[in-house]
Design an enzyme around this catalytic site. Structure first.
Site, PDB file in Angstrom:
ATOM      1  N   GLY A  16      21.254 -25.118  -0.719  1.00  0.00           N
ATOM      2  CA  GLY A  16      19.554 -25.658  -0.375  1.00  0.00           C
ATOM      3  C   GLY A  16      18.769 -27.108  -0.533  1.00  0.00           C
ATOM      4  O   GLY A  16      18.390 -27.601   0.011  1.00  0.00           O
ATOM      5  N   MET A  92      27.681 -21.478   4.822  1.00  0.00           N
ATOM      6  CA  MET A  92      29.566 -20.703   4.758  1.00  0.00           C
ATOM      7  C   MET A  92      29.899 -20.023   5.364  1.00  0.00           C
ATOM      8  O   MET A  92      30.372 -18.890   4.482  1.00  0.00           O
ATOM      9  CB  MET A  92      29.359 -20.704   3.105  1.00  0.00           C
ATOM     10  CG  MET A  92      28.582 -21.983   2.748  1.00  0.00           C
ATOM     11  SD  MET A  92      29.940 -23.522   2.631  1.00  0.00           S
ATOM     12  CE  MET A  92      31.427 -23.345   1.430  1.00  0.00           C
ATOM     13  N   ILE A  94      31.593 -18.552   9.062  1.00  0.00           N
ATOM     14  CA  ILE A  94      32.290 -18.681  10.503  1.00  0.00           C
ATOM     15  C   ILE A  94      31.431 -18.288  11.500  1.00  0.00           C
ATOM     16  O   ILE A  94      31.160 -16.743  10.674  1.00  0.00           O
ATOM     17  CB  ILE A  94      33.241 -18.111  10.878  1.00  0.00           C
ATOM     18  CG1 ILE A  94      34.341 -19.070   9.304  1.00  0.00           C
ATOM     19  CG2 ILE A  94      33.759 -18.592  11.508  1.00  0.00           C
ATOM     20  CD1 ILE A  94      35.667 -18.554   9.676  1.00  0.00           C
ATOM     21  N   HIS A 111      28.678 -31.397   7.214  1.00  0.00           N
ATOM     22  CA  HIS A 111      30.210 -31.497   6.806  1.00  0.00           C
ATOM     23  C   HIS A 111      30.260 -33.044   6.128  1.00  0.00           C
ATOM     24  O   HIS A 111      30.044 -34.032   6.233  1.00  0.00           O
ATOM     25  CB  HIS A 111      30.862 -31.792   8.056  1.00  0.00           C
ATOM     26  CG  HIS A 111      32.330 -30.891   7.085  1.00  0.00           C
ATOM     27  ND1 HIS A 111      32.738 -29.775   6.868  1.00  0.00           N
ATOM     28  CD2 HIS A 111      33.608 -31.834   7.294  1.00  0.00           C
ATOM     29  CE1 HIS A 111      33.685 -30.572   6.161  1.00  0.00           C
ATOM     30  NE2 HIS A 111      34.186 -31.474   6.210  1.00  0.00           N
ATOM     31  N   GLU A 176      23.426 -37.454   2.870  1.00  0.00           N
ATOM     32  CA  GLU A 176      23.117 -36.506   3.438  1.00  0.00           C
ATOM     33  C   GLU A 176      21.998 -36.083   3.870  1.00  0.00           C
ATOM     34  O   GLU A 176      20.953 -35.547   4.697  1.00  0.00           O
ATOM     35  CB  GLU A 176      24.648 -35.038   2.642  1.00  0.00           C
ATOM     36  CG  GLU A 176      25.574 -34.396   3.108  1.00  0.00           C
ATOM     37  CD  GLU A 176      26.043 -32.840   2.736  1.00  0.00           C
ATOM     38  OE1 GLU A 176      26.691 -33.013   2.805  1.00  0.00           O
ATOM     39  OE2 GLU A 176      25.459 -32.888   1.605  1.00  0.00           O
TER      40      GLU A 176
END
Ligand code: GRF
Length: 210
Positions: A16, A92, A94, A111, A176
């Site tokens: 996180g 994490m 789909i 990503h 990021e």
């Protein structure tokens, strides 16, 4: 300009650190409000970060059930927070159309590569193994194809000779932690436009001058 702060739901699964950058840089600063943090796992540091900031949390795990079933529950939990934007920040797992179709053009993913290079797991290791001189960070629309939606923000990050995964990860994380808050601020200001005539194209609108 849209009225009031943008309501953001953040989906997490682990440490996180990107959620923390949103808490520190945008949460409660006028432009955006993190209304809810949802984790795919219980007992992860990301949940503790949300709790420390006084943000409501929920855990919606896959736990042996069908993905569509989990995604229907996830869509309900997220919809109840009435988000203007859903940020996958280290989520994490789909996601199927069952979830994504509930929030059209309102789900973005982070990503650690310059997509379309190195999609999927271990993007940083893949970049090191390939021997690229630059990798980077991509913030993009989430679609059913993993790491496949069009880019909103991208920034290259150099790979230095002798880098190991830890060193390159640290350099990528720093970028990021800047790009994710920037993306949320752009959405909040209504400056992200997906071209209806060519949905692969994303336009960042200029700041409106009064
Ligand atoms: C980030 O590298 C992000 O790009 C990827 O997962 C990682 C999450 O890190 N999708 P954190 O949980 O925000 O620290």
């Amino acid at each position: 300009m849209p009225e009031g702060p943008l309501r953001v739901v953040v989906l997490v699964s682990g440490s996180g650190s990107n959620l923390q950058s949103l808490i520190d840089e945008v949460h409660g600063r006028g432009a955006a409000e993190i209304a809810l943090v949802v984790s795919s796992k219980g007992d992860v540091p990301a949940l503790a970060r949300a709790e420390r900031a006084g943000i409501p949390t929920a855990v919606v795990a896959l736990a042996g059930r069908a993905r569509e079933e989990r995604d229907a529950e996830l869509a309900d939990v997220v919809a109840a927070a009435e988000p203007g934007l859903v940020v996958l920040a280290g989520w994490m797992s789909i996601l199927t159309g069952t979830f994504l179709d509930a929030f059209p053009d309102r789900v973005i993913n982070l990503h650690p590569s310059l997509l379309p290079a190195f999609p999927g797991l271990h993007a940083i290791r893949q970049a090191l193994e390939w021997g690229v001189r630059y990798t980077g960070v991509t913030v993009h629309y989430a679609e059913e194809v993993v790491d496949g939606g069009p880019a909103i923000l991208q920034e290259p990050v150099p790979v230095m000779y002798g880098d190991d995964e830890e060193a390159l990860t640290a350099r990528i994380r720093a970028v990021e932690h800047r790009l994710v808050p920037e993306a949320v601020r752009l959405f909040s200001a209504g400056r992200v436009r997906r071209d209806p005539a060519d949905r692969r194209k994303v336009q960042i609108l200029p700041v409106e001058v009064e």
